[in-house]
Design an enzyme around this catalytic site. Structure first.
Site, short mmCIF file in Angstrom:
data_model
loop_
_atom_site.label_atom_id
_atom_site.label_comp_id
_atom_site.label_asym_id
_atom_site.label_seq_id
_atom_site.Cartn_x
_atom_site.Cartn_y
_atom_site.Cartn_z
N LEU A 121 0.86 -1.18 0.00
CA LEU A 121 0.00 0.00 0.00
C LEU A 121 0.90 1.23 0.00
O LEU A 121 2.01 1.20 0.56
CB LEU A 121 -0.90 0.03 1.24
CG LEU A 121 -2.01 -1.02 1.35
CD1 LEU A 121 -2.72 -0.88 2.70
CD2 LEU A 121 -3.01 -0.89 0.22
N ASP A 122 0.42 2.31 -0.60
CA ASP A 122 1.17 3.57 -0.55
C ASP A 122 1.39 4.00 0.90
O ASP A 122 0.60 3.66 1.79
CB ASP A 122 0.41 4.68 -1.28
CG ASP A 122 0.38 4.48 -2.78
OD1 ASP A 122 1.14 3.66 -3.30
OD2 ASP A 122 -0.45 5.16 -3.44
N GLU A 123 2.43 4.79 1.11
CA GLU A 123 2.77 5.25 2.46
C GLU A 123 1.59 5.92 3.17
O GLU A 123 1.35 5.69 4.35
CB GLU A 123 3.95 6.23 2.38
CG GLU A 123 4.39 6.78 3.72
CD GLU A 123 5.57 7.73 3.62
OE1 GLU A 123 5.96 8.33 4.65
OE2 GLU A 123 6.12 7.89 2.50
N THR A 125 -1.66 5.60 2.41
CA THR A 125 -2.91 4.85 2.29
C THR A 125 -2.96 3.86 3.44
O THR A 125 -1.99 3.15 3.69
CB THR A 125 -2.98 4.09 0.95
OG1 THR A 125 -2.93 5.02 -0.13
CG2 THR A 125 -4.25 3.27 0.85
#
Length: 287
Positions: A121-123, A125
């Protein structure tokens, strides 16, 4: 416990066990070869003993931190990733990552387990991240991921009133040569498909639920911006930071077949506080 195995022609019970492991249990060929070569398969009457859980130490330095475990058994682990935490170290900074927190979980338990993440997951998110706790689970879950059999559903607050007829975004995504951190819709990019469902509409924003059919970097953020509805808080892709300082994106649920039993596992992850506060603000602005 496969029961009584009938040896194949010109074969013995061990050969029958190998056939059963390959064709019935579906042990990945790479792991099956390792088990054979290292003596990890033992016959005991009508039972098979497999050395699937060798002790293993994490490559990541443990860092104790509050960690929410959403699901766990001998094969799989699903934990909540908070906003602002990277899934694993990338050399860019020294802040603890989810990998460090997971390593600490097993260090504190005194368990020689080194889970491997199956997706990212993105940082900024939040949401559930799936880990494999042994090589068997790792290989099986990696296969499921490559076959797009791991379901990931997200919720996001986006700018503008999204038309309910927007149900799918099928646009390739590639790197943005003008911005190292960005991705963009590009004819030469990799295929990317996002399914969209409008859940709520406010005065100048919408709540959407999204399902990924591919897993490109920043896929939801790029696709929603391309559709004219950047995520609130996502200044990289044109979103306003007036109400929230990071992209308003959360992984609501994760579904996958258990690598051993084949049972469908469905894990939900409650919204973080910031998302609930944002929804309250948007509802208030609508009245």
């Amino acid at each position: 416990m496969p029961g009584k195995l009938i040896p194949p022609e010109n074969g013995d019970r061990f050969a029958a066990a190998i056939i059963w492991l390959r064709n019935v249990l579906g042990v990945p060929p790479k792991l099956l070869l390792t088990l054979e070569n290292e003596g990890g398969i033992k016959l005991a009457g009508d039972r098979l003993r497999l050395h699937l859980f060798p002790p293993k130490q994490s490559q990541y330095e443990p860092h104790a931190h509050e960690l929410t475990v959403l699901y766990e058994d001998d094969f799989c682990l699903v934990v909540h990733k908070p906003v602002g935490v990277k899934v694993h170290p990338d050399g860019a900074d020294r802040r603890p990552t989810l990998a460090n927190m997971v390593a600490a979980l097993y260090s504190e338990r005194n368990e020689a387990v080194a889970p491997a993440h199956i997706h990212r997951l993105d940082e900024f998110t939040s949401g559930p991240v799936l880990y494999a706790k042994n090589e068997y689970a790792h290989l099986k879950l990696d296969e499921a991921m490559s076959r797009k059999e791991i379901g990931r559903r997200y919720v996001a607050f986006v700018q503008g009133i999204v038309d309910p007829t927007l149900t799918i975004i099928d646009q390739p995504i590639g790197k943005d040569r003008h911005h190292n951190q960005r991705r963009r819709v590009s004819p030469t990019g990799k295929p990317a498909v996002t399914r969209v469902e409008v859940a709520e509409q406010y005065s100048s924003a919408s709540l959407v639920r999204l399902k990924l059919e591919t897993g490109r970097t920043h896929q939801i953020r790029v696709h929603m911006s391309y559709a004219g509805h950047p995520l609130l808080g996502d200044d990289i892709y044109g979103g306003s930071t007036a109400l929230i300082s990071h992209q308003a994106l959360h992984g609501e649920s994760l579904s996958f077949r258990h690598p051993l039993t084949g049972e469908m596992i469905h894990v939900t992850d409650p919204w973080p506080t910031a998302m609930n506060i944002l929804r309250g603000q948007l509802l208030a602005s609508k009245t």
